[in-house]
Design a protein around this motif. Structure first.
Motif, short mmCIF file in Angstrom:
data_model
loop_
_atom_site.label_atom_id
_atom_site.label_comp_id
_atom_site.label_asym_id
_atom_site.label_seq_id
_atom_site.Cartn_x
_atom_site.Cartn_y
_atom_site.Cartn_z
N MET B 30 0.82 -1.21 0.00
CA MET B 30 0.00 0.00 0.00
C MET B 30 0.86 1.26 0.00
SD MET B 30 -3.18 -0.40 -0.15
CE MET B 30 -3.63 -1.94 -0.84
N ARG B 33 2.00 1.78 -3.42
CA ARG B 33 0.88 2.33 -4.19
C ARG B 33 0.76 3.84 -3.92
NH1 ARG B 33 -4.85 2.86 -1.96
NH2 ARG B 33 -6.11 3.38 -3.77
N ARG B 36 3.34 5.72 -5.76
CA ARG B 36 3.07 5.77 -7.20
C ARG B 36 1.98 6.79 -7.50
NH1 ARG B 36 3.94 0.50 -7.38
NH2 ARG B 36 1.76 -0.05 -7.11
N LEU B 37 0.94 6.78 -6.67
CA LEU B 37 -0.15 7.74 -6.87
C LEU B 37 0.38 9.17 -6.69
CD1 LEU B 37 -3.17 6.00 -5.08
CD2 LEU B 37 -2.58 6.01 -7.50
#
Lengths: 327, 270
Positions: B30, B33, B36-37
């Motif tokens: 997470m 993630r 990356r976001l």
């Protein structure tokens, strides 16, 4: 799996405040089958799926999925299912490949295997060329495909699809139908909800009709159609006054009435003797009925007969027209 | 879509049997993630970085000359700018959490047995990394325009520790706000509150120059002891009880936010 049933539910109840959403639902879904929970908006379909997918708890009743209790063995259930809901459950700002890889990691795949699995799924779903673009740039149909692919990353035994084609254009809907058919062929149990009778008829081996939080009918599409009468006699009336006369005479026996086309449908077993008798009964003077046609009953007829009200499908008619235009 | 069969994974993947190991593995996924976001949301990141830096330049070159702090104004103002940055960064965290909760993805995560704590902690981890980057940037610009701290290595270490604790506390608070907000826009409004908090503190002007009725609030709000501690450590000044107060505030906010997040997450997903 200790049981031959992929999903079994007994007496499920759920209320939100004073609103009773599920009012004692019993279900049994065989392993490897495609099961459709059919019902209009607000029938309780999504609530049912969320209970079975361990996301919410029922107020009463019990349910087992893939052989495990959805409350007591929640973690075991979660390892064996996937859920694709009504809202796309992927990150817009990640690429398709990154989304699938992330879900692979969450499913417990080691890094290289997650990468391989992502590439494989993108390829199979025809998304490989878009795989390295962020999902924000994708069309709605492509996203839904990615969403379905995301549900298969962990190789689930039971796949829940909550209204998988709602809001899709006809071509994307066909794609989704192919995916579901493919899943069924590979031995996965598919539990889908839909408000489209045509969809349930086409995909599912068994259908349960949910209305007002209760299962009002369950069986194969053929069995459900038989519960009405098997066939429908459509009478095209001579004029508006003839229509009014026959409509008044038939009253509740009419399966379908369309004043615009001067057409009324009634149930029949399809035999020549019964059709002849019906025509004589409705039109003894042989002047009000212009033409007639006999059809196999559709699930729409079944729904009307079972629930006493027609299906609620605000935009499906428009979709069907588009579908025809597309061809 | 030509194939009818499902790509067959040879074997079913195995999540770790221990819930704790699974939660840690999920947390790392997470956090990746979240980063990356963050990279894909670069305009928001740049805004959250540019605004505090511009504010710093504004204060130093436009207002600073008129503010007598006893030191060079840039040296005085740096801790306040760092905390402003933390506020902006936190707002991205709140928006991220709300977006997850209002979209379909949280249901997917939960149906995969990913714990809510892992999802939230992933957002917090990304938030901390974002804030560390912004902190480095602020220090860099500050050095260019004349920031000359007199801190020794231990002071730096202590300052970094306090700042990290503050960032962690604010990030978890943001996660809790994200769980409370009904829309990403509402969550974004959170930045306004956190951004405003440094102004009635000793971040930009000494408190004794403020009207007396404001002293009570300015002296006793969480930002002031953090600022005082950072400034004292960086400038080699006596810090008094400020570090204790700062740590107490940060730990208090952290514990309360984590606890509130747990309750709110369960309520949101019931």
């Amino acid at each position: 799996m200790p049981s031959e049933l992929a999903v079994e539910a007994a007496g499920l109840e759920k209320s939100y405040g004073r609103l009773r959403v599920l009012d004692g639902v019993d279900l049994a879904v065989e392993r490897g089958s495609v099961f459709a929970l059919l019902g209009p908006n607000g029938a309780g379909k999504t609530t049912m799926v969320r209970i079975l997918a361990t996301l919410i708890r029922a107020d009463a009743g019990r349910a087992r999925v893939a052989g495990f209790d959805v409350v007591a063995d929640r973690r075991q259930v979660r390892r064996r299912i996937s859920l694709t809901g009504q809202f796309a459950a992927v990150d817009d700002l990640q690429t398709g490949e990154e989304n699938l890889r992330m879900l692979g990691r969450l499913a417990g795949l080691p890094g290289p295997e997650a990468r391989r699995r992502a590439a494989e799924l993108l390829e199979r779903f025809g998304l490989a060329s878009a795989g390295r673009r962020t999902v924000a740039t994708w069309s709605g149909g492509m996203r839904r495909k990615l969403d379905l692919a995301a549900g298969l990353v962990a190789d689930p035994a039971v796949v829940f699809l909550d209204e998988p084609t709602t809001g899709l254009d006809p071509r994307s809907r066909q794609d989704v139908w192919r995916v579901v058919a493919g899943l069924a062929a590979s031995g996965v149990t598919v539990f889908l909800t839909t408000q489209y009778l045509e969809e349930a008829d086409r995909l599912a081996g068994r259908i349960a009709v949910l209305d007002g939080g209760r299962i009002v009918a369950e069986g194969s599409p053929a069995q459900l159609k038989q519960r009405v009468a098997g066939h429908r006699l459509d009478l095209v009336l001579a004029d508006a006054s003839a229509f009014a006369e026959v409509d008044r005479y038939l009253g509740g026996r009419a399966l379908q009435r369309d004043p615009g086309r001067l057409t009324i449908g009634v149930a029949t077993d399809g035999s020549a003797a019964q059709v002849r008798a019906l025509l004589d009964e409705v039109d003894p003077t042989r002047r009000v009925v212009d033409r007639f046609a006999v059809h196999s009953a559709t699930l729409d007829d079944v729904f009307l007969a079972l629930t006493g009200h027609p299906t609620d499908r605000p935009d499906h008619g428009a979709d069907l027209e588009k579908e025809t235009a597309d061809v | 879509m030509s194939e009818l069969t499902v790509p067959g994974a040879a074997r079913r993947p195995r999540r770790p049997d221990s819930p704790v190991l699974a939660a840690v593995a999920d947390w790392l996924t997470m956090a990746g993630r979240g980063l990356r976001l963050t990279r894909r949301n670069l305009d928001a990141v740049l805004t959250s970085l540019a605004l505090p830096v511009l504010l710093m330049l504004l204060f130093v070159y436009l207002f600073g000359g008129a503010i007598d702090t006893g030191t060079r104004y840039v040296t005085y103002v740096v801790p306040g700018v760092l905390l402003l940055c933390a506020g902006f960064g936190a707002s991205m965290t709140a928006v991220g959490v709300t977006t997850d909760m209002t979209g379909g993805i949280i249901d997917r995560f939960r149906s995969m047995d990913v714990a809510g704590a892992s999802v939230l902690a992933g957002h917090v981890a990304a938030s901390v990394v974002r804030n560390l980057a912004s902190t480095v940037l602020v220090f860099g610009v500050a050095f260019l325009i004349g920031f000359r701290p007199s801190a020794g290595p231990l002071d730096w270490l202590a300052a970094a520790g306090i700042l990290l604790l503050f960032i962690l506390a604010i990030s978890w608070l943001a996660a809790a706000v994200g769980l409370l907000a009904r829309s990403p826009e509402a969550a974004g409004g959170f930045s306004f509150l956190v951004m405003f908090l440094p102004y009635p503190s000793s971040a930009f002007v000494p408190i004794d120059t403020m009207p007396t009725w404001l002293h009570g609030f300015a002296d006793n709000q969480p930002v002031t002891p953090v600022i005082e501690t950072l400034r004292g450590l960086l400038l080699g000044l006596p810090v008094g009880t400020s570090p204790l107060e700062a740590v107490a505030w940060c730990l208090g906010i952290l514990v309360a936010s984590v606890a509130a997040s747990g309750v709110l997450f369960r309520r949101r997903t019931a």
